[in-house]
Design a protein around this motif. Structure first.
Motif, mmCIF file in Angstrom:
data_model
loop_
_atom_site.group_PDB
_atom_site.id
_atom_site.type_symbol
_atom_site.label_atom_id
_atom_site.label_comp_id
_atom_site.label_asym_id
_atom_site.label_seq_id
_atom_site.Cartn_x
_atom_site.Cartn_y
_atom_site.Cartn_z
ATOM 1 N N LYS A 1 5.312 9.874 -9.582
ATOM 2 C CA LYS A 1 4.852 10.289 -10.786
ATOM 3 C C LYS A 1 4.350 11.705 -10.670
ATOM 4 O O LYS A 1 4.534 12.568 -11.863
ATOM 5 N N ALA A 2 3.840 12.071 -9.690
ATOM 6 C CA ALA A 2 3.279 13.377 -9.402
ATOM 7 C C ALA A 2 4.381 14.547 -9.623
ATOM 8 O O ALA A 2 4.244 15.556 -10.274
ATOM 9 N N LYS A 3 5.396 14.162 -9.275
ATOM 10 C CA LYS A 3 6.689 15.216 -9.104
ATOM 11 C C LYS A 3 7.193 15.307 -10.711
ATOM 12 O O LYS A 3 7.721 16.191 -11.079
ATOM 13 N N LYS A 4 7.226 14.092 -11.262
ATOM 14 C CA LYS A 4 7.692 14.116 -12.806
ATOM 15 C C LYS A 4 6.845 14.967 -13.604
ATOM 16 O O LYS A 4 6.963 15.583 -14.438
ATOM 17 N N PHE B 1 0.961 -1.132 0.049
ATOM 18 C CA PHE B 1 0.038 0.044 -0.161
ATOM 19 C C PHE B 1 0.811 1.428 -0.063
ATOM 20 O O PHE B 1 0.503 2.188 -0.958
ATOM 21 N N PHE B 2 1.816 1.295 0.979
ATOM 22 C CA PHE B 2 2.911 2.355 0.769
ATOM 23 C C PHE B 2 3.772 2.592 -0.373
ATOM 24 O O PHE B 2 3.858 3.649 -0.747
ATOM 25 N N LYS B 3 3.925 1.341 -0.990
ATOM 26 C CA LYS B 3 4.616 1.487 -2.005
ATOM 27 C C LYS B 3 3.806 1.921 -3.368
ATOM 28 O O LYS B 3 4.262 2.989 -4.162
ATOM 29 N N LYS B 4 2.717 1.723 -3.373
ATOM 30 C CA LYS B 4 1.660 2.518 -4.207
ATOM 31 C C LYS B 4 1.568 3.795 -4.126
ATOM 32 O O LYS B 4 1.882 4.637 -5.180
ATOM 33 N N ILE B 5 1.344 4.404 -3.051
ATOM 34 C CA ILE B 5 1.337 5.810 -2.755
ATOM 35 C C ILE B 5 2.741 6.477 -2.890
ATOM 36 O O ILE B 5 2.831 7.583 -3.588
ATOM 37 N N PHE B 6 3.825 5.808 -2.628
ATOM 38 C CA PHE B 6 5.308 6.503 -3.065
ATOM 39 C C PHE B 6 5.392 6.710 -4.445
ATOM 40 O O PHE B 6 5.904 7.549 -5.106
ATOM 41 N N GLN B 7 4.929 5.555 -5.129
ATOM 42 C CA GLN B 7 4.947 5.502 -6.683
ATOM 43 C C GLN B 7 4.088 6.606 -7.372
ATOM 44 O O GLN B 7 4.633 7.494 -8.048
ATOM 45 N N LYS B 8 2.887 6.915 -6.705
ATOM 46 C CA LYS B 8 2.055 7.866 -7.187
ATOM 47 C C LYS B 8 2.494 9.149 -6.924
ATOM 48 O O LYS B 8 2.685 9.999 -7.719
ATOM 49 N N LEU B 9 3.485 9.497 -5.827
ATOM 50 C CA LEU B 9 3.929 10.559 -5.529
ATOM 51 C C LEU B 9 5.202 11.004 -6.250
ATOM 52 O O LEU B 9 5.289 12.268 -6.835
#
Length: 470
Positions: A467-470, A457-465
């Motif tokens: 992507k949002a930075k890019k 769950f936290f990995k998904k959140i980290f990946q979304k963050l």
């Protein structure tokens, strides 16, 4: 009964019985350390100590049974989940509630047994335990005359022995003060050697002295006009038998303790609460009767006004100092009586709260067993671990929460922060929604305690963050 149900019951009852008695043993040992100072040095026979521990173990059942239900339910469902038996049952179309249906029946039976125990067995055990512990505390220390120390436990005598030989019988350098006359140290006995031993039935102690002296002061009312005040007698042998019946454990009438709220069943508690309410109403009525003469304005003895002159009557009525002093005296009387009545009423109200708390406790013990089962069973199905490792840690964690909440609720009730009903059911009100939530999660195969699910769950959140930075 199906084979799976029998297997489930056997898997549950084994850990339950083991955990129950182990917990009971640990709690009894804790009790023993608590009251060890009251028992050491009293010379108590082993059967008396065994009785005390047996009665004490009954008072520990309210703590041992909920913990045993919680741990055994976690171990049972955890073992089934660990060996994939729970998964195979669900794949066969059985719901979690159907799987644990036999255990629900057992938990309901245990709850009913807990209620019956708390209502019938526990008050009797508390009564016998309280009376026996009181007698032990009042018991004199066992007979133990040590070298060079005055022994004063025998009424009327103070005995000092200078030296005791290895046979524990022969003694030397003996000094005895006889106080039986009530005039102090008027009778002194000394001897260089002697013997001290108990009779075969240990009811009497025999003290034999050899080659000694006795010094006795005469009473001033005897032999008036004589020139001597002290008698000195030398003896070859002196023997005294001391009755040791006062060192035996004397039992107090148990009826003296039966009014305690911890020693009554539901019927007796209800009767005692009604009695206290009647006493409170009676106290309120007595206060009204006492204050009525001071607060009512009535005219009495009107004929006396006719015999007195108008001037005297007017003067007596207008004398402000007399009126003020009389009013002040009446106010002080009412205040003093009101203060006493208030303190007595508060004491009775506090006692009434204790009776209400104990009345509610009979039921909270029973319901706690069922609620903790509803917590333990789904937890075992979720964590899927058997044995005494993780299930033990989880059960202790939830039991500590239950125990702390119970103590808090009871204190809130006794401090009048909550009503006795709210205080005693405080832990149940909090844990029952938690149990429903866990049952729901276990029914839907939730990964509530799976660390990998939280990591994902936290990995998904980290990946979304990212992507949002890019």
């Amino acid at each position: 009964m199906k084979k799976t149900d029998k297997l489930l019951l056997n898997t549950f009852l084994g850990p339950f019985i083991a955990v129950f008695f182990i917990t009971l043993f640990v709690l009894v040992m804790q009790f023993l350390w608590k009251y060890v100072d009251d028992m050491v040095g009293k010379g108590l026979p082993s059967y008396i100590i065994a009785q005390l521990l047996f009665y004490a173990s009954a008072s520990m059942v309210p703590l041992a049974m909920p913990l045993a239900v919680l741990l055994s339910s976690i171990m049972t469902l955890g073992t089934l989940g660990e060996h994939y038996e729970l998964t195979s049952m669900k794949s066969a179309g059985m719901s979690l509630m159907r799987i644990i249906a036999p255990l629900i029946g057992v938990s309901i039976f245990l709850s009913a047994a807990a209620l019956a125990f708390a209502n019938y067995a526990l008050p009797v055990a508390n009564l016998k335990f309280g009376s026996l512990l009181y007698d032990i505390r009042q018991q004199r220390p066992a007979l133990n005359i040590r070298e060079g120390v005055f022994y004063n436990e025998i009424d009327g005598y103070s005995i000092r022995v200078g030296k005791k030989e290895g046979d524990n019988r022969t003694i030397h350098d003996i000094l005895i003060y006889d106080h039986t006359s009530g005039r102090g140290n008027d009778n002194v006995i000394t001897a260089d050697k002697g013997a001290m031993y108990l009779t075969s039935d240990k009811r009497y102690m025999v003290l034999e002295l050899y080659d000694g002296h006795q010094f006795e002061e005469m009473s001033p009312t005897i032999h008036k006009g004589k020139n001597y005040e002290q008698v000195r007698v030398a003896f070859k042998e002196w023997k005294k038998v001391f009755d040791l019946s006062e060192f035996n454990l004397t039992r107090t009438d148990e009826n003296l303790f039966k009014d305690n709220y911890q020693m009554q069943n539901l019927k007796q508690l209800t009767s005692s609460m009604d009695t206290i309410r009647m006493q409170l109403n009676k106290r309120f009525g007595q206060f009204q009767e006492y204050t009525r003469p001071y607060l009512s304005f009535s005219r009495n003895n009107l004929d006396s006004l006719a015999s007195a002159s108008a001037t005297d009557t007017f003067k007596s009525l207008t004398d402000s100092s007399v009126i003020y002093s009389r009013a002040l005296s009446n106010a002080r009387s009412i205040k003093g009586y009101a203060t006493i009545s208030e303190k007595e009423s508060e004491a009775q109200q506090e006692l009434l709260i204790k009776y209400k708390v104990e009345w509610q406790r009979k039921f909270t013990l029973s319901v706690a067993c069922f609620v903790l089962f509803l917590i333990g069973a789904p937890l075992g199905a979720i964590i899927r671990k058997g044995g005494l490792g993780l299930p033990f840690v989880v059960s202790v964690f939830f039991f500590v929460i239950f125990y702390v909440l119970s103590i808090m609720g009871e204190k809130f009730a006794k401090q009048k922060v909550m009503t006795p009903f709210e205080g005693m059911w405080f832990s149940t009100f909090i844990l029952l929604p938690l149990s429903v939530f866990l049952v729901y999660k276990a029914t839907n195969d939730s990964m509530l305690f799976n660390a990998e699910s939280y990591i994902a769950f936290f990995k998904k959140i980290f990946q979304k963050l990212q992507k949002a930075k890019k």
